[in-house]
Design a protein around this motif. Sequence first.
Motif, short mmCIF file in Angstrom:
data_model
loop_
_atom_site.label_atom_id
_atom_site.label_comp_id
_atom_site.label_asym_id
_atom_site.label_seq_id
_atom_site.Cartn_x
_atom_site.Cartn_y
_atom_site.Cartn_z
N ALA A 75 38.55 33.46 43.85
CA ALA A 75 39.33 32.80 44.79
C ALA A 75 39.95 33.73 45.94
O ALA A 75 39.71 33.34 46.91
N LYS A 76 40.45 34.80 45.42
CA LYS A 76 40.90 35.79 46.36
C LYS A 76 39.74 36.37 47.33
O LYS A 76 39.88 36.40 48.38
N ARG A 77 38.89 36.57 46.71
CA ARG A 77 37.45 37.15 47.31
C ARG A 77 37.10 36.14 48.47
O ARG A 77 36.73 36.46 49.43
N ASP A 78 36.98 34.73 47.83
CA ASP A 78 36.19 33.71 48.68
C ASP A 78 37.14 33.76 49.94
O ASP A 78 36.76 33.43 51.09
N LYS A 79 38.38 33.58 49.80
CA LYS A 79 39.41 33.58 51.03
C LYS A 79 39.22 34.76 51.80
O LYS A 79 39.10 34.73 53.24
N HIS A 80 39.22 36.07 51.42
CA HIS A 80 38.79 37.13 52.02
C HIS A 80 37.58 37.17 53.00
O HIS A 80 37.66 37.42 53.95
#
Length: 174
Positions: A75-80
């Motif tokens: 999820a953190k990478r997707d947001k990034h």
Amino acid sequence: MKLVSILLITLFSTGNFTFSAQTAKDRKVTFNIKKGFSTINGQFSKIDYKIVLDKDGSETISGTVGISSISTGNAKRDKHLQNEVWLDATNHPQLVIQSKKIIRKKGGDYTGTFDIKIKGKTETKEIPFEVITNGGSKFLKATFTLSISTFDIGGGVVDLLVGDKVTVNVELPF
């Protein structure tokens, strides 16, 4: 981490045919890209496409992929990936593809010339694809690569680790 998309489709039909993916099941737009010594795999869940094939040769294929629907399992990478440096979902919420020309080869093999628009930049690309019949279902399948630098995707320290080529896999039922 690059969008891809790509949204193609075709039929063996000899008459007029229009297809909208809003009711389609099992549609897939996936991608992979090298990051350091590993490969990042991802997909998009918001996919819409339309195909018109006329026996008079006026075929057209168009589609969109929603940037906010990107999923890499992190999820953190997707947001990034949705930020301005990468895919800029705020200013460019969709990847867009539009056919310019479709040529039927033999059997279920085709070649299409498509305009692919990501982050406000457009690339014209020739993409081979095939139509596969499996039981009573037909699927369009295509695999192709895009250069993220063409679309000004990436930047910063992480950019040094990420490869320039993203492989896109498309499987669309019709």
